[in-house]
Design a protein around this motif. Structure first.
Motif, PDB file in Angstrom:
ATOM      1  N   PRO A   1       0.823  -1.216   0.000  1.00  0.00           N
ATOM      2  CA  PRO A   1       0.000   0.000   0.000  1.00  0.00           C
ATOM      3  C   PRO A   1       0.855   1.263   0.000  1.00  0.00           C
ATOM      4  O   PRO A   1       1.924   1.301   0.613  1.00  0.00           O
ATOM      5  N   THR A   2       0.387   2.299  -0.666  1.00  0.00           N
ATOM      6  CA  THR A   2       1.136   3.561  -0.756  1.00  0.00           C
ATOM      7  C   THR A   2       1.328   4.200   0.617  1.00  0.00           C
ATOM      8  O   THR A   2       2.301   4.906   0.824  1.00  0.00           O
ATOM      9  N   TRP A   3       0.413   3.956   1.557  1.00  0.00           N
ATOM     10  CA  TRP A   3       0.509   4.551   2.880  1.00  0.00           C
ATOM     11  C   TRP A   3       1.473   3.796   3.789  1.00  0.00           C
ATOM     12  O   TRP A   3       1.733   4.203   4.905  1.00  0.00           O
ATOM     13  N   HIS A   4       2.032   2.677   3.310  1.00  0.00           N
ATOM     14  CA  HIS A   4       2.917   1.859   4.131  1.00  0.00           C
ATOM     15  C   HIS A   4       4.367   2.065   3.703  1.00  0.00           C
ATOM     16  O   HIS A   4       4.654   2.225   2.530  1.00  0.00           O
ATOM     17  N   THR A   5       5.286   2.034   4.653  1.00  0.00           N
ATOM     18  CA  THR A   5       6.693   2.291   4.339  1.00  0.00           C
ATOM     19  C   THR A   5       7.498   1.023   4.111  1.00  0.00           C
ATOM     20  O   THR A   5       8.591   1.076   3.588  1.00  0.00           O
ATOM     21  N   GLY A   6       6.978  -0.131   4.511  1.00  0.00           N
ATOM     22  CA  GLY A   6       7.706  -1.392   4.342  1.00  0.00           C
ATOM     23  C   GLY A   6       7.460  -2.006   2.979  1.00  0.00           C
ATOM     24  O   GLY A   6       6.836  -1.411   2.104  1.00  0.00           O
ATOM     25  N   GLU A   7       7.973  -3.215   2.805  1.00  0.00           N
ATOM     26  CA  GLU A   7       7.781  -3.926   1.537  1.00  0.00           C
ATOM     27  C   GLU A   7       7.208  -5.313   1.797  1.00  0.00           C
ATOM     28  O   GLU A   7       7.555  -6.279   1.119  1.00  0.00           O
ATOM     29  N   GLU A   8       6.316  -5.431   2.759  1.00  0.00           N
ATOM     30  CA  GLU A   8       5.728  -6.710   3.095  1.00  0.00           C
ATOM     31  C   GLU A   8       4.907  -7.260   1.934  1.00  0.00           C
ATOM     32  O   GLU A   8       4.341  -6.518   1.152  1.00  0.00           O
ATOM     33  N   THR A   9       4.842  -8.585   1.850  1.00  0.00           N
ATOM     34  CA  THR A   9       4.016  -9.232   0.835  1.00  0.00           C
ATOM     35  C   THR A   9       2.706  -9.741   1.432  1.00  0.00           C
ATOM     36  O   THR A   9       1.862 -10.250   0.716  1.00  0.00           O
ATOM     37  N   SER A  10       2.560  -9.591   2.744  1.00  0.00           N
ATOM     38  CA  SER A  10       1.307  -9.968   3.398  1.00  0.00           C
ATOM     39  C   SER A  10       1.124  -9.143   4.669  1.00  0.00           C
ATOM     40  O   SER A  10       2.070  -8.559   5.187  1.00  0.00           O
ATOM     41  N   CYS A  11      -0.104  -9.095   5.125  1.00  0.00           N
ATOM     42  CA  CYS A  11      -0.416  -8.453   6.407  1.00  0.00           C
ATOM     43  C   CYS A  11      -1.519  -9.266   7.074  1.00  0.00           C
ATOM     44  O   CYS A  11      -2.165 -10.103   6.434  1.00  0.00           O
ATOM     45  N   TYR A  12      -1.751  -9.016   8.370  1.00  0.00           N
ATOM     46  CA  TYR A  12      -2.615  -9.878   9.156  1.00  0.00           C
ATOM     47  C   TYR A  12      -3.549  -9.092  10.065  1.00  0.00           C
ATOM     48  O   TYR A  12      -3.218  -7.995  10.501  1.00  0.00           O
ATOM     49  N   ILE A  13      -4.658  -9.716  10.365  1.00  0.00           N
ATOM     50  CA  ILE A  13      -5.490  -9.338  11.510  1.00  0.00           C
ATOM     51  C   ILE A  13      -5.481 -10.572  12.397  1.00  0.00           C
ATOM     52  O   ILE A  13      -5.797 -11.673  11.939  1.00  0.00           O
ATOM     53  N   ARG A  14      -5.091 -10.404  13.638  1.00  0.00           N
ATOM     54  CA  ARG A  14      -5.077 -11.532  14.573  1.00  0.00           C
ATOM     55  C   ARG A  14      -6.171 -11.324  15.622  1.00  0.00           C
ATOM     56  O   ARG A  14      -6.388 -10.222  16.102  1.00  0.00           O
ATOM     57  N   ASN A  15      -6.844 -12.422  15.945  1.00  0.00           N
ATOM     58  CA  ASN A  15      -7.863 -12.443  16.996  1.00  0.00           C
ATOM     59  C   ASN A  15      -8.955 -11.396  16.784  1.00  0.00           C
ATOM     60  O   ASN A  15      -9.184 -10.539  17.637  1.00  0.00           O
ATOM     61  N   LEU A  16      -9.621 -11.498  15.643  1.00  0.00           N
ATOM     62  CA  LEU A  16     -10.767 -10.635  15.357  1.00  0.00           C
ATOM     63  C   LEU A  16     -11.958 -11.158  16.148  1.00  0.00           C
ATOM     64  O   LEU A  16     -12.427 -12.270  15.908  1.00  0.00           O
ATOM     65  N   PRO A  17     -12.457 -10.386  17.110  1.00  0.00           N
ATOM     66  CA  PRO A  17     -13.552 -10.898  17.942  1.00  0.00           C
ATOM     67  C   PRO A  17     -14.914 -10.815  17.245  1.00  0.00           C
ATOM     68  O   PRO A  17     -15.158  -9.922  16.434  1.00  0.00           O
TER      69      PRO A  17
END
Length: 165
Positions: free
Chosen positions: A92-108
């Motif tokens: 994403p343009t708003w992100h500074t890293g170069e990750e190839t994935s992101c997560y949501i953990r423990n969505l209640p």
């Protein structure tokens, strides 16, 4: 909503697969219907205690929300989604890293808000996550045995909606 926001349920046309499936029920995860009446309770995805569901898009897709609709039956409901993994098509343009994935953990799943006066969970209710728009190739949703509302039994999910363009 698509008229007002431009977002629609892009899961309807996605490929979907899952682990620990019972009764060839994967088709119910993105059939466009979440169960609110007992007469349709047999039209839910069923898994043996835990599952990993993968939603794959034909082309990179812009998304900004995921809704996982709970079972019609309180006995087969979840109280939490262990993890939602987004396989990014681009950082994403708003992100500074170069990750190839992101997560949501423990969505209640908001048990307190969806509890009826009869000690049953409200049919047709969902665990909801909204976020800044991201472009993804696929989404993997993990629901574990520890996520079951009553801590045992068959896991059932009524529908998965992915809001996207």
């Amino acid at each position: 909503t698509s008229v007002a926001t431009g977002y629609k349920n892009v899961a309807l046309n996605a490929k979907i697969s899952a682990t620990n499936v019972k009764s060839s029920s994967t088709k119910y995860l993105n059939d466009g219907m979440w169960v609110t009446r007992g007469v349709w309770a047999d039209r839910e995805f069923k898994a043996d205690k835990s599952t990993e569901i993968t939603i794959t898009f034909d082309k990179p897709t812009d998304i900004r929300g995921v809704l996982v609709y709970n079972s019609y039956s309180t006995d087969n409901a979840f109280k939490n989604i262990s993890k939602i993994k987004f396989n990014l098509a681009e950082t994403p343009t708003w992100h500074t890293g170069e990750e190839t994935s992101c997560y949501i953990r423990n969505l209640p799943y908001n048990v307190d808000a969806y509890m009826t006066g009869k000690e049953k969970l409200q049919p047709g209710s969902a665990a909801v996550a909204t976020f800044n728009e991201i472009k993804v190739n696929s989404i993997t949703i993990t629901v574990s045995e520890k996520d079951l509302y009553k801590g045992k039994g068959e896991l059932r999910i009524s529908e998965i909606v992915v809001l996207g363009k």
